[in-house]
Design a protein around this motif. Structure first.
Motif, PDB file in Angstrom:
ATOM      1  N   LEU A 155     -41.666  10.504  24.044  1.00 62.73           N
ATOM      2  CA  LEU A 155     -43.018  10.692  23.510  1.00 62.73           C
ATOM      3  C   LEU A 155     -43.324  12.169  23.288  1.00 62.73           C
ATOM      4  CD1 LEU A 155     -45.155   8.139  25.555  1.00 62.73           C
ATOM      5  CD2 LEU A 155     -44.438   7.981  23.181  1.00 62.73           C
ATOM      6  N   ALA A 156     -42.897  13.025  24.199  1.00 61.69           N
ATOM      7  CA  ALA A 156     -43.115  14.463  24.051  1.00 61.69           C
ATOM      8  C   ALA A 156     -42.354  15.010  22.849  1.00 61.69           C
ATOM      9  CB  ALA A 156     -42.710  15.193  25.328  1.00 61.69           C
ATOM     10  N   GLU A 157     -41.119  14.563  22.640  1.00 63.69           N
ATOM     11  CA  GLU A 157     -40.336  15.015  21.487  1.00 63.69           C
ATOM     12  C   GLU A 157     -40.991  14.580  20.190  1.00 63.69           C
ATOM     13  OE1 GLU A 157     -36.398  13.542  22.048  1.00 63.69           O
ATOM     14  OE2 GLU A 157     -35.957  14.944  23.675  1.00 63.69           O
ATOM     15  N   GLN A 158     -41.502  13.346  20.130  1.00 60.98           N
ATOM     16  CA  GLN A 158     -42.185  12.877  18.923  1.00 60.98           C
ATOM     17  C   GLN A 158     -43.437  13.695  18.654  1.00 60.98           C
ATOM     18  OE1 GLN A 158     -42.881   8.743  19.643  1.00 60.98           O
ATOM     19  NE2 GLN A 158     -40.738   8.157  19.371  1.00 60.98           N
ATOM     20  N   TYR A 159     -44.162  14.027  19.699  1.00 63.32           N
ATOM     21  CA  TYR A 159     -45.379  14.827  19.541  1.00 63.32           C
ATOM     22  C   TYR A 159     -45.051  16.210  19.004  1.00 63.32           C
ATOM     23  CZ  TYR A 159     -49.675  17.254  20.745  1.00 63.32           C
ATOM     24  OH  TYR A 159     -50.817  17.997  20.698  1.00 63.32           O
ATOM     25  N   LEU A 195     -49.232  20.945  17.359  1.00 64.41           N
ATOM     26  CA  LEU A 195     -49.601  22.106  18.147  1.00 64.41           C
ATOM     27  C   LEU A 195     -49.922  23.315  17.285  1.00 64.41           C
ATOM     28  CD1 LEU A 195     -46.922  21.831  20.949  1.00 64.41           C
ATOM     29  CD2 LEU A 195     -49.290  21.103  21.042  1.00 64.41           C
ATOM     30  N   ASP A 196     -49.659  23.253  15.978  1.00 65.60           N
ATOM     31  CA  ASP A 196     -49.839  24.404  15.097  1.00 65.60           C
ATOM     32  C   ASP A 196     -51.217  24.434  14.451  1.00 65.60           C
ATOM     33  OD1 ASP A 196     -46.422  24.244  13.959  1.00 65.60           O
ATOM     34  OD2 ASP A 196     -47.288  25.220  15.693  1.00 65.60           O
ATOM     35  N   THR A 197     -52.244  23.875  15.074  1.00 66.05           N
ATOM     36  CA  THR A 197     -53.567  23.850  14.468  1.00 66.05           C
ATOM     37  C   THR A 197     -54.224  25.219  14.492  1.00 66.05           C
ATOM     38  OG1 THR A 197     -54.529  23.196  16.588  1.00 66.05           O
ATOM     39  CG2 THR A 197     -53.944  21.429  15.053  1.00 66.05           C
ATOM     40  N   SER A 198     -53.786  26.124  15.368  1.00 70.91           N
ATOM     41  CA  SER A 198     -54.409  27.449  15.452  1.00 70.91           C
ATOM     42  C   SER A 198     -53.763  28.464  14.511  1.00 70.91           C
ATOM     43  CB  SER A 198     -54.323  27.963  16.888  1.00 70.91           C
ATOM     44  OG  SER A 198     -52.977  28.155  17.252  1.00 70.91           O
ATOM     45  N   ILE A 199     -52.735  28.076  13.789  1.00 71.87           N
ATOM     46  CA  ILE A 199     -52.047  29.010  12.893  1.00 71.87           C
ATOM     47  C   ILE A 199     -52.830  29.138  11.590  1.00 71.87           C
ATOM     48  CG2 ILE A 199     -49.984  29.363  11.502  1.00 71.87           C
ATOM     49  CD1 ILE A 199     -48.370  28.178  13.734  1.00 71.87           C
TER      50      ILE A 199
END
Length: 102
Positions: free
Chosen positions: A27-31, A37-41
């Motif tokens: 599940l972590a790899e799929q996420y 996680l790149d919403t702040s870029i």
């Protein structure tokens, strides 16, 4: 029957734990593959995170001077920690976590 239950628990517990860990690793790899996680870029640039470590002798007003200097170069202090041992010639260790405010 108690011995049988203990033996069964000793054998099945590591197997079940391994299966659960594998499931959550998948599940972590799929996420991470979805790149959520790149919403702040912004424009291909991520924020700059800085960890500053300082070791110095005790100087009155040093913490305020460090914060002013960090803020003047455009960094925002997230966390600041200081350790100081007892004694006359003590060395103060400061650790500052900051992020670029631009």
């Amino acid at each position: 029957s108690i011995i049988w239950a203990v033996l069964l628990a000793c054998i099945t517990s590591p197997i079940i734990l391994t299966l659960v860990l594998r499931h959550y690793n998948r599940l972590a790899e799929q996420y991470l593959e979805k790149q959520q996680l790149d919403t702040s870029i912004v424009e291909g640039r991520g924020p700059l995170h800085v960890n500053i470590q300082i070791r110095s002798s005790i100087v009155p007003g040093m913490q305020d001077a460090i914060k002013r200097s960090i803020n003047s170069i455009g960094l925002f202090v997230i966390d600041q920690r200081s350790w100081s041992p007892r004694g006359l010639n003590a060395i103060v260790a400061s650790e500052i976590y900051a992020i670029d405010s631009k």
